[in-house]
Scaffold this motif. Structure first.
Motif, PDB file in Angstrom:
ATOM      1  N   GLU A 153      13.295  10.740   7.713  1.00 19.83           N
ATOM      2  CA  GLU A 153      13.238  10.113   6.396  1.00 19.83           C
ATOM      3  C   GLU A 153      12.520   8.764   6.461  1.00 19.83           C
ATOM      4  O   GLU A 153      11.733   8.429   5.572  1.00 19.83           O
ATOM      5  CB  GLU A 153      14.650   9.933   5.818  1.00 19.83           C
ATOM      6  N   ARG A 154      12.782   7.989   7.533  1.00 19.74           N
ATOM      7  CA  ARG A 154      12.092   6.703   7.699  1.00 19.74           C
ATOM      8  C   ARG A 154      10.590   6.926   7.834  1.00 19.74           C
ATOM      9  O   ARG A 154       9.789   6.227   7.212  1.00 19.74           O
ATOM     10  CB  ARG A 154      12.633   5.942   8.914  1.00 19.74           C
ATOM     11  N   LYS A 155      10.210   7.920   8.637  1.00 15.79           N
ATOM     12  CA  LYS A 155       8.791   8.207   8.844  1.00 15.79           C
ATOM     13  C   LYS A 155       8.131   8.647   7.537  1.00 15.79           C
ATOM     14  O   LYS A 155       7.043   8.171   7.190  1.00 15.79           O
ATOM     15  CB  LYS A 155       8.621   9.290   9.905  1.00 15.79           C
ATOM     16  N   ALA A 156       8.786   9.536   6.793  1.00 11.42           N
ATOM     17  CA  ALA A 156       8.232  10.012   5.521  1.00 11.42           C
ATOM     18  C   ALA A 156       8.077   8.855   4.533  1.00 11.42           C
ATOM     19  O   ALA A 156       7.068   8.753   3.826  1.00 11.42           O
ATOM     20  CB  ALA A 156       9.117  11.105   4.928  1.00 11.42           C
ATOM     21  N   HIS A 157       9.059   7.971   4.482  1.00 10.03           N
ATOM     22  CA  HIS A 157       8.999   6.817   3.585  1.00 10.03           C
ATOM     23  C   HIS A 157       7.857   5.887   3.976  1.00 10.03           C
ATOM     24  O   HIS A 157       7.112   5.412   3.122  1.00 10.03           O
ATOM     25  CB  HIS A 157      10.337   6.077   3.596  1.00 10.03           C
ATOM     26  N   ARG A 158       7.735   5.624   5.280  1.00  6.17           N
ATOM     27  CA  ARG A 158       6.660   4.765   5.769  1.00  6.17           C
ATOM     28  C   ARG A 158       5.289   5.351   5.405  1.00  6.17           C
ATOM     29  O   ARG A 158       4.413   4.641   4.919  1.00  6.17           O
ATOM     30  CB  ARG A 158       6.795   4.624   7.290  1.00  6.17           C
ATOM     31  N   GLU A 159       5.122   6.658   5.599  1.00  6.45           N
ATOM     32  CA  GLU A 159       3.851   7.312   5.266  1.00  6.45           C
ATOM     33  C   GLU A 159       3.577   7.269   3.766  1.00  6.45           C
ATOM     34  O   GLU A 159       2.441   7.047   3.340  1.00  6.45           O
ATOM     35  CB  GLU A 159       3.839   8.743   5.791  1.00  6.45           C
ATOM     36  N   ALA A 160       4.613   7.452   2.962  1.00  8.98           N
ATOM     37  CA  ALA A 160       4.447   7.385   1.510  1.00  8.98           C
ATOM     38  C   ALA A 160       4.035   5.979   1.079  1.00  8.98           C
ATOM     39  O   ALA A 160       3.175   5.812   0.205  1.00  8.98           O
ATOM     40  CB  ALA A 160       5.733   7.799   0.802  1.00  8.98           C
ATOM     41  N   MET A 161       4.625   4.960   1.696  1.00  2.90           N
ATOM     42  CA  MET A 161       4.276   3.575   1.366  1.00  2.90           C
ATOM     43  C   MET A 161       2.841   3.266   1.780  1.00  2.90           C
ATOM     44  O   MET A 161       2.114   2.592   1.052  1.00  2.90           O
ATOM     45  CB  MET A 161       5.251   2.592   2.023  1.00  2.90           C
ATOM     46  N   ALA A 163       0.409   5.417   1.990  1.00  3.05           N
ATOM     47  CA  ALA A 163      -0.454   6.122   1.038  1.00  3.05           C
ATOM     48  C   ALA A 163      -0.520   5.350  -0.282  1.00  3.05           C
ATOM     49  O   ALA A 163      -1.585   5.209  -0.879  1.00  3.05           O
ATOM     50  CB  ALA A 163       0.061   7.531   0.806  1.00  3.05           C
ATOM     51  N   LYS A 164       0.616   4.839  -0.724  1.00  5.26           N
ATOM     52  CA  LYS A 164       0.663   4.072  -1.967  1.00  5.26           C
ATOM     53  C   LYS A 164      -0.179   2.802  -1.854  1.00  5.26           C
ATOM     54  O   LYS A 164      -0.911   2.451  -2.773  1.00  5.26           O
ATOM     55  CB  LYS A 164       2.119   3.722  -2.293  1.00  5.26           C
ATOM     56  N   ARG A 165      -0.059   2.102  -0.707  1.00  7.42           N
ATOM     57  CA  ARG A 165      -0.864   0.894  -0.493  1.00  7.42           C
ATOM     58  C   ARG A 165      -2.344   1.224  -0.496  1.00  7.42           C
ATOM     59  O   ARG A 165      -3.148   0.446  -0.986  1.00  7.42           O
ATOM     60  CB  ARG A 165      -0.491   0.213   0.827  1.00  7.42           C
ATOM     61  N   GLY A 166      -2.705   2.371   0.024  1.00  6.34           N
ATOM     62  CA  GLY A 166      -4.101   2.777   0.062  1.00  6.34           C
ATOM     63  C   GLY A 166      -4.676   3.045  -1.305  1.00  6.34           C
ATOM     64  O   GLY A 166      -5.891   3.017  -1.509  1.00  6.34           O
ATOM     65  N   GLN A 167      -3.829   3.289  -2.305  1.00 12.10           N
ATOM     66  CA  GLN A 167      -4.277   3.586  -3.663  1.00 12.10           C
ATOM     67  C   GLN A 167      -4.375   2.353  -4.526  1.00 12.10           C
ATOM     68  O   GLN A 167      -4.884   2.424  -5.638  1.00 12.10           O
ATOM     69  CB  GLN A 167      -3.310   4.585  -4.325  1.00 12.10           C
ATOM     70  N   ARG A 168      -3.898   1.209  -4.052  1.00 10.69           N
ATOM     71  CA  ARG A 168      -3.935  -0.021  -4.851  1.00 10.69           C
ATOM     72  C   ARG A 168      -5.357  -0.506  -5.043  1.00 10.69           C
ATOM     73  O   ARG A 168      -6.176  -0.387  -4.131  1.00 10.69           O
ATOM     74  CB  ARG A 168      -3.144  -1.136  -4.171  1.00 10.69           C
TER      75      ARG A 168
END
Length: 172
Positions: A153-161, A163-168
């Motif tokens: 779950e930590r890894k998935a959250h980190r990857e999602a964050m 990805a989100k930062r990459g879209q800013r």
């Protein structure tokens, strides 16, 4: 962080206990709130520790030789970390070691999180606000809502964050 029993799974109770400990550590004057006074005290404490590290001969002054020695030691450590990353096949994507995640701003991620914790906007974070923010972060990582955060779950959250930062937009 906060995994008290060391089993690799963080429970909500462990997260709450870790938040309580962190708040106590950050509350430099022990008044039950985090504010500019606490930040100034922590900054002064960090500066004093840095001075002690730099003042090798403990004469109360930092000579050019002491400054240069410290810079050389930091450069050597940075090179060593880079070599270890390269051996492990890791990359730090062009970010400077000391600034990862901070985007060049002092205080970085931690200060941003504290700002979000100040829910009433009074520039003071109460222990209740701090706990609420910590548990909200826990809940956002606990994908299956079972009251436990696993490594997956930590890894998935980190990857999602990431990805989100990459879209800013670049302006952020």
């Amino acid at each position: 962080m906060g995994d008290a029993d060391g089993n690799g799974v963080l429970t909500r109770a462990e997260a709450q206990a870790a938040a309580t400990q962190m708040f106590a550590k950050m509350d430099a004057n022990g008044d039950g709130k985090l504010d500019a006074t606490d930040r100034a005290a922590k900054r002064a404490e960090m500066q004093a520790k840095m001075f002690e590290r730099l003042d090798a001969n403990k004469d109360g002054n930092i000579s050019r030789a002491e400054w240069d020695q410290h810079a050389a030691e930091r450069a050597a450590k940075r090179t060593e970390r880079g070599e270890k990353r390269a051996e492990a096949g890791e990359s730090h994507r062009g970010k400077r070691d000391g600034m990862r995640g901070h985007r060049g701003k002092r205080g970085g991620h931690g200060m941003m999180m504290l700002g979000r914790a100040d829910t009433n906007g009074d520039k003071v974070i109460s222990q209740a606000e701090f706990q609420t923010a910590a548990l909200a972060r826990f809940d956002s990582v606990d994908a299956n809502k079972d009251g436990q955060v696993t490594a997956e779950e930590r890894k998935a959250h980190r990857e999602a964050m990431r990805a989100k930062r990459g879209q800013r937009p670049a302006s952020q």
